[in-house]
Design a protein around this motif. Structure first.
Motif, PDB file in Angstrom:
ATOM      1  N   ASN A   4      11.343  -0.236  18.977  1.00  0.00           N
ATOM      2  CA  ASN A   4      10.623   0.779  19.753  1.00  0.00           C
ATOM      3  C   ASN A   4       9.780   1.721  18.886  1.00  0.00           C
ATOM      4  N   MET A  62      14.468  -2.421  24.261  1.00  0.00           N
ATOM      5  CA  MET A  62      13.202  -2.188  24.974  1.00  0.00           C
ATOM      6  C   MET A  62      13.402  -2.128  26.482  1.00  0.00           C
ATOM      7  N   GLU A  63      14.412  -2.883  26.963  1.00  0.00           N
ATOM      8  CA  GLU A  63      14.722  -2.834  28.399  1.00  0.00           C
ATOM      9  C   GLU A  63      15.132  -1.420  28.783  1.00  0.00           C
ATOM     10  N   LYS A 113       8.311  -6.709  31.075  1.00  0.00           N
ATOM     11  CA  LYS A 113       8.903  -7.917  30.509  1.00  0.00           C
ATOM     12  C   LYS A 113       7.989  -8.607  29.492  1.00  0.00           C
ATOM     13  N   ILE A 118      14.068   1.328  27.681  1.00  0.00           N
ATOM     14  CA  ILE A 118      12.959   2.249  27.917  1.00  0.00           C
ATOM     15  C   ILE A 118      12.045   1.729  29.043  1.00  0.00           C
ATOM     16  N   GLU A 119      12.565   0.723  29.765  1.00  0.00           N
ATOM     17  CA  GLU A 119      11.872   0.169  30.937  1.00  0.00           C
ATOM     18  C   GLU A 119      10.476  -0.346  30.600  1.00  0.00           C
ATOM     19  N   ALA A 120      10.390  -1.051  29.497  1.00  0.00           N
ATOM     20  CA  ALA A 120       9.114  -1.670  29.140  1.00  0.00           C
ATOM     21  C   ALA A 120       8.906  -2.908  30.001  1.00  0.00           C
ATOM     22  N   ARG A 132       6.682  -8.049  21.817  1.00  0.00           N
ATOM     23  CA  ARG A 132       7.096  -7.136  20.750  1.00  0.00           C
ATOM     24  C   ARG A 132       8.381  -7.627  20.070  1.00  0.00           C
ATOM     25  N   ILE A 165       5.622  -7.377  27.687  1.00  0.00           N
ATOM     26  CA  ILE A 165       5.516  -6.621  26.438  1.00  0.00           C
ATOM     27  C   ILE A 165       6.804  -6.738  25.623  1.00  0.00           C
ATOM     28  N   ILE A 166       7.947  -6.725  26.347  1.00  0.00           N
ATOM     29  CA  ILE A 166       9.239  -6.878  25.660  1.00  0.00           C
ATOM     30  C   ILE A 166       9.240  -8.184  24.875  1.00  0.00           C
ATOM     31  N   ARG A 205      15.801   7.435  21.549  1.00  0.00           N
ATOM     32  CA  ARG A 205      14.791   6.385  21.604  1.00  0.00           C
ATOM     33  C   ARG A 205      13.792   6.493  20.458  1.00  0.00           C
ATOM     34  N   THR A 251      13.254  -2.611  36.949  1.00  0.00           N
ATOM     35  CA  THR A 251      14.528  -2.204  36.352  1.00  0.00           C
ATOM     36  C   THR A 251      15.680  -2.556  37.292  1.00  0.00           C
TER      37      THR A 251
END
Lengths: 303, 228
Positions: free
Chosen positions: B154, B104-105, B111, B107-109, B117, B113-114, B79, A5
């Motif tokens: 999400n 999605m960023e 990369k 919710i700190e998913a 999805r 998976i982002i 969310r 992040t």
């Protein structure tokens, strides 16, 4: 915060500067102009201070002795003057040297033609330099006091430009104070100017912030890229300012000192101030960038 | 899922937007919210995603007590709620992909998976091939589909849509509706405010009508019921 992040925020901060091209340009120009003015004035103030110090350091005390004083007495007085704590240096100016100097100062007027070493009307004297120019009157009083308790009273007079010296110090102090006040005022103005520009760029992006909040971004998550963006903009602008300012100053010093032969008015050299000025400007620029963006964004986070 | 008990909303200027609304919307329902402009539809929706706080009454969304929610918790409630607007609200300087991935960023998913999805969802809304375009390069219908993709990326349990077809022509509107039905079929509750009579009358769902801040009608397979 997860490491990826943090990387994301860094990446976004950099990308945002490019995405908001004109706004970034506006902020950078505003910081550049404000800091340039501030830096230029700081250089001016440093030079004025330098000039004031050099004027002050030329202040000295002349101690005139009895005409018929003998060598032993002269040495005794010299040693006593040396013992005064404020005194830095004592130089003997013999009557012959005194006459020579006077001749030089009066140039070729022929006024002193009748005098030679034998009929020299001048007394021997000492030139006394002190450590701190401000203590000159104190030192002079102590030198005058050497006469008391000595029935021969070897010192006839002590001169240091009484009255004039005090005025000089008043002027140099006033100049220093005014310089400091203007530098501070410019700093505050620069901070407001810059933070206003940054505010405007963020107002333009309140929709963006609103959308971020809508998809569930935490305040910290929204703030970070703005924080990084602000810091980067501040840094870029202040580095730019420092380079332009110092390069022009170095050039200015070179031209005035060599070309125009203004040797008597010696400017503070680039090497002496370069580090200080760049430290102040870059530090201030970065801080202002961060401050401006942090303050401005706070308002839009309360959605 | 969404439960309102005697909800009042009075704005600082004294307007009563809602005056004692009690409604229960269950999991996987599809609800149309109808009523004249200024009746309180938007306030109803804003309360669900906690852009506004009820002045009085109990409101629970996905088990969260919205009225008593700590500001720090708000992002986490949102969310689980996808919001769709009439004016799309896309970020103009981000590409289609970035606009959707952004949710999605947040919710700190990871990369990887982002990426997977986001492409999946863009495929679902039929815009996979335009993932690198900017919003301005898309038609209104396409922009709305991007905003739907962002809302569902999400897997929220609730989708709130405020006049999602308001700016679109009838044909495109029907495409958007088909998409929302598909999303509803996949398990999300949908609350949609609309003025579109044709849609409400052809795709029959539960209809809640609001007038002057009160629920005046609540029918399981209702009609639009207003003349425009």
């Amino acid at each position: 915060m997860k490491f990826r992040t943090l990387l994301r925020h860094l990446r976004e901060g950099c990308k945002n500067i490019i995405r908001n091209g004109w706004m970034s340009f506006a902020s950078i120009s505003s910081i550049f102009i404000s800091l340039f003015l501030l830096g230029a004035f700081m250089l001016l103030a440093l030079n004025v201070n330098n000039f004031a110090s050099s004027v002050e350091s030329k202040v000295e005390i002349r101690v005139f002795l009895q005409l018929d004083i003998d060598k032993a007495k002269m040495d005794e007085v010299e040693n006593k003057i040396r013992l005064i704590p404020e005194v830095k240096k004592v130089t003997l100016v013999t009557k012959e040297e005194g006459l020579e100097e006077l001749r030089k100062n009066l140039s070729d007027e022929g006024l002193l033609d009748g005098y030679d070493d034998a009929s020299n009307p001048l007394p021997d004297s000492f030139t006394v330099e002190v450590f701190k120019p401000q203590s000159v009157s104190n030192a002079a009083t102590q030198i005058e006091a050497l006469n008391t308790g000595d029935e021969t009273a070897p010192i006839t007079s002590v001169k240091y430009g009484e009255g004039k010296i005090e005025t000089l110090f008043k002027i140099t102090n006033a100049v220093r104070t005014i310089g400091l006040v203007i530098v501070l005022a410019l700093t505050v103005t620069a901070m407001f100017l810059i933070s206003n520009t940054i505010k405007v760029t963020i107002v333009a992006r309140r929709r963006e912030i609103g959308i971020m909040k809508l998809v569930g971004a935490t305040n910290a998550f929204i703030r970070w890229p703005f924080f990084i963006e602000g810091a980067l903009i501040g840094m870029i602008a202040s580095i730019l300012t420092t380079v332009v300012l110092l390069v022009s100053y170095a050039q200015f010093v070179k031209v005035t000192q060599e070309g125009l032969g203004l040797m008597m008015l010696s400017l503070v050299s680039f090497q002496q101030v370069g580090l200080e000025i760049s430290g102040v400007l870059i530090g201030l620029g970065t801080l202002i960038g961060i401050w401006g963006s942090t303050i401005s964004i706070r308002k839009y986070l309360k959605v | 899922m969404i439960e309102m008990q005697d909800i009042w909303k009075t704005y600082v200027d004294g307007t009563h937007a809602l005056r004692g609304v009690s409604v229960r919307i269950d999991r996987n329902e599809f609800v149309y919210l109808v009523g004249p402009s200024g009746a309180g539809k938007s306030t109803f929706m804003k309360l669900i995603y906690r852009e506004e706080v009820p002045t009085k009454g109990q409101l629970s969304v996905n088990g969260f007590n919205i009225g008593k929610l700590k500001p720090r918790k708000i992002p986490f409630v949102r969310r689980n709620i996808g919001v769709i607007f009439q004016d799309f609200r896309l970020l103009p300087k981000l590409t289609v992909f970035e606009n959707v991935a952004f949710a999605m960023e947040v919710i700190e998913a990871p990369k990887r998976i982002i990426k997977k999805r986001t492409m999946e969802v863009l495929d679902l809304v039929g815009l996979k091939h335009k993932h690198a375009s900017l919003p301005a390069q898309l038609s209104g219908g396409e922009q709305q589909r991007v905003s739907i993709a962002r809302a569902i990326v999400n897997n929220p349990s609730v989708i709130v849509a405020d006049e999602p077809t308001g700016n679109l022509d009838p044909e495109t509107s029907m495409e958007i509706m088909a998409l929302l039905e598909e999303i509803n079929f996949r398990g999300s509750t949908i609350v949609m405010a609309t003025h579109n009579r044709d849609i409400v009358n052809s795709l029959r769902k539960r209809v809640i009508a609001i007038e002057n801040g009160l629920v005046v009608r609540d029918e399981a397979r209702g009609e639009y019921g207003y003349e425009i």
